[in-house]
Design a protein around this motif. Structure first.
Motif, PDB file in Angstrom:
ATOM      1  N   ARG A   1       0.835  -1.216   0.000  1.00 29.80           N
ATOM      2  CA  ARG A   1       0.000   0.000   0.000  1.00 29.80           C
ATOM      3  C   ARG A   1       0.865   1.259   0.000  1.00 29.80           C
ATOM      4  N   LEU A   2       1.884   1.273   0.823  1.00 26.25           N
ATOM      5  CA  LEU A   2       2.735   2.457   0.922  1.00 26.25           C
ATOM      6  C   LEU A   2       3.653   2.592  -0.288  1.00 26.25           C
ATOM      7  N   TYR A   3       4.031   1.458  -0.875  1.00 26.28           N
ATOM      8  CA  TYR A   3       4.834   1.538  -2.098  1.00 26.28           C
ATOM      9  C   TYR A   3       4.049   2.225  -3.210  1.00 26.28           C
ATOM     10  N   LEU A   4       2.761   1.921  -3.312  1.00 30.63           N
ATOM     11  CA  LEU A   4       1.940   2.531  -4.361  1.00 30.63           C
ATOM     12  C   LEU A   4       1.757   4.036  -4.127  1.00 30.63           C
ATOM     13  N   LYS A   5       1.888   4.466  -2.876  1.00 33.57           N
ATOM     14  CA  LYS A   5       1.823   5.898  -2.582  1.00 33.57           C
ATOM     15  C   LYS A   5       3.138   6.595  -2.924  1.00 33.57           C
ATOM     16  N   GLU A   6       4.219   5.816  -2.936  1.00 30.49           N
ATOM     17  CA  GLU A   6       5.546   6.382  -3.194  1.00 30.49           C
ATOM     18  C   GLU A   6       6.378   5.405  -4.038  1.00 30.49           C
ATOM     19  N   PRO A   7       5.974   5.182  -5.306  1.00 27.91           N
ATOM     20  CA  PRO A   7       6.634   4.155  -6.122  1.00 27.91           C
ATOM     21  C   PRO A   7       8.081   4.468  -6.495  1.00 27.91           C
ATOM     22  N   THR A   8       8.503   5.730  -6.345  1.00 28.07           N
ATOM     23  CA  THR A   8       9.901   6.064  -6.661  1.00 28.07           C
ATOM     24  C   THR A   8      10.819   5.868  -5.452  1.00 28.07           C
ATOM     25  N   TYR A   9      10.265   5.383  -4.349  1.00 34.24           N
ATOM     26  CA  TYR A   9      11.071   5.142  -3.138  1.00 34.24           C
ATOM     27  C   TYR A   9      12.216   4.189  -3.463  1.00 34.24           C
ATOM     28  N   HIS A  10      13.399   4.497  -2.921  1.00 35.51           N
ATOM     29  CA  HIS A  10      14.579   3.658  -3.188  1.00 35.51           C
ATOM     30  C   HIS A  10      14.484   2.380  -2.356  1.00 35.51           C
ATOM     31  N   LEU A  11      14.121   1.297  -3.004  1.00 35.29           N
ATOM     32  CA  LEU A  11      13.940   0.022  -2.311  1.00 35.29           C
ATOM     33  C   LEU A  11      15.275  -0.667  -2.062  1.00 35.29           C
TER      34      LEU A  11
END
Length: 297
Positions: free
Chosen positions: A194-204
């Motif tokens: 859910r949070l990834y979809l809010k911030e898909p450019t997050y450096h995983l």
């Protein structure tokens, strides 16, 4: 081993020894002794035999208790830093590292454990004492309270044992802190979808593992619909031969599908993995099955 336990007991001692009644010189002496004691424990933790003793006993959990603020232990910053350094040493030990990580992850989120190992005690303590809501870490004051309560329960039980029992303490295999805030979160490959979809450019930390687990979950979810349409509810006729369908798992399937799309857009090098792992062929077969089943949606 007795020396190790005595050292831990001295270092864990609550803070009343440094009360206002103490003279400045006495306080300075106590602080200096504690500093040397924590440095000694950190050095000892680098020894494979001592590391094994800490991991196979309740020692590692006592260190975690100091970090978390267990009521029976000291709460000084020096002690918390010292405990975090000792645990970090255990995480890096080639023989005890994986077991230490597995044990700590029963209490702390995986991202917090990786932070302690890879970025060090100070970074971990800063995050521990603050609040976070990122694709890889959810953490707040309520979760700290839940952690302290769970640790207190286990440590209270430990201190009712004799020293020989504590030296071979084992958590129940099924034990894990249940954080209320995480109960409804879909967590795959170290990422909250859910949070990834809010911030898909997050450096995983590990996008490849994230994609692999997303695809596995996607395949699992979509196969639930096709063979028997179990859990499927007809909502509306689109035409004579097509029907829109909704299932109890629709939200999760939509989350997983969207995450796969965004992840492959942002990390286009991962697209090759779709074919390498056999998901192109599998997707074509699933599309065929959907059309045969006359399903749209």
């Amino acid at each position: 081993q007795k020396i190790l336990w005595r050292l831990l007991r001295v270092l864990e001692r609550p803070d009343q020894e440094m009360s206002e009644d103490k003279h400045a010189n006495e306080t300075q002496i106590i602080l200096l002794r504690q500093q040397k004691g924590w440095a000694l424990l950190e050095a000892l933790s680098s020894s494979p035999s001592i590391a094994s003793q800490l991991v196979e006993s309740a020692g590692w959990m006592e260190l975690l208790g100091i970090i978390a603020g267990y009521s029976g232990f000291t709460k000084t910053l020096m002690a918390r830093q010292g405990a975090a350094k000792a645990l970090s040493r255990l995480l890096w030990d080639p023989e005890t590292g994986s077991m230490t990580a597995s044990l700590i992850q029963r209490f702390l989120p995986n991202a917090m454990v990786m932070l302690l190992k890879e970025e060090g005690p100070d970074s971990m303590l800063n995050i521990f004492d603050s609040e976070s809501e990122t694709p890889e870490l959810i953490w707040d004051s309520e979760m700290r309270r839940e952690l302290r309560n769970s640790l207190a329960e286990k440590l209270d039980d430990c201190f009712k044992m004799d020293q020989s029992s504590m030296a071979s303490y084992n958590l129940h295999p099924a034990f894990r802190v249940k954080y209320v805030k995480l109960e409804e979160e879909l967590y795959l490959g170290g990422v909250y979808v859910r949070l990834y979809l809010k911030e898909p450019t997050y450096h995983l930390r590990d996008p490849t593992t994230f994609l692999k687990q997303l695809l596995g979950r996607w395949s699992q979810e979509i196969k639930l619909f096709i063979p028997s349409k179990v859990g499927v509810k007809k909502l509306t006729r689109l035409n004579d031969s097509k029907q829109e369908v909704v299932t109890t798992k629709e939200d999760q399937l939509e989350l997983v599908t969207s995450a796969i799309v965004y992840l492959c857009k942002i990390h286009d090098g991962l697209c090759d993995k779709l074919a390498e792992w056999g998901y192109i062929t599998q997707s074509l077969q699933l599309l065929h099955d959907v059309l045969i089943a006359d399903m749209v949606g």
